[in-house]
Scaffold this active site. Structure first.
Site, PDB file in Angstrom:
ATOM      1  CD  GLU A  96      -1.191  -0.118   3.695  1.00  0.00           C
ATOM      2  OE1 GLU A  96      -0.954   0.563   4.693  1.00  0.00           O
ATOM      3  OE2 GLU A  96      -2.129  -0.926   3.621  1.00  0.00           O
ATOM      4  CE1 TYR A 108       6.968   0.574  -3.750  1.00  0.00           C
ATOM      5  CE2 TYR A 108       5.017   1.867  -3.308  1.00  0.00           C
ATOM      6  CZ  TYR A 108       6.220   1.351  -2.895  1.00  0.00           C
ATOM      7  OH  TYR A 108       6.692   1.619  -1.634  1.00  0.00           O
TER       8      TYR A 108
END
Length: 141
Positions: A96, A108
């Protein structure tokens, strides 16, 4: 990344990297690392802390010291923890990230993660509006 990775070094790097939220203490890192399900990848300049349960690996935190950013350390660390997680039987990777953390999101995405959910107002910050958490995943199969 040959620099020594100790709970104290992790706490120092985390504190330098996470100025908008409460950094984790050396005792917290040591307690997490006491679990056989948790491992660290990288070194003191840039590290990731990961937990593998069954076939899922979760990135608990990743931190790069401010003086070492934009040098490819985080990308290398991401590859390192993915490799260890795969060796431990992980088929899915999860993490997250704060919705207002564009550099981390770019990292990411570049590493093959895709958004799979959102937690509204998840990151509470003193003196600032809470930020949503973007949930991201990457399949390894």
């Amino acid at each position: 990344m040959a620099d020594p990775l100790t709970p104290e070094a992790m706490a120092a790097t985390h504190a330098a990297a996470f100025t908008q939220s409460r950094p984790w203490s050396a005792a917290e890192f040591a307690a997490l690392l006491d679990s056989p399900l948790v491992f660290a990848a990288g070194g003191a300049r840039c590290f990731a802390l990961v937990r593998v349960i069954a076939d899922e690996a979760e990135l608990l935190t990743i931190a790069t010291g401010p003086g070492h950013q934009r040098q490819g350390l985080a990308r290398a660390c991401m590859a390192d923890w993915e490799s260890v997680a795969r060796a431990r039987g992980a088929a899915e990777l999860f993490l997250e990230v704060a919705a207002d953390n564009a550099p981390a999101q770019a990292l990411y995405h570049a590493c093959g993660f895709a958004e799979c959910g959102r937690r509204a107002g998840y990151y509470r910050r003193e003196g600032a509006k809470p930020a949503d958490a973007i949930l991201m995943r990457k399949g390894l199969r």
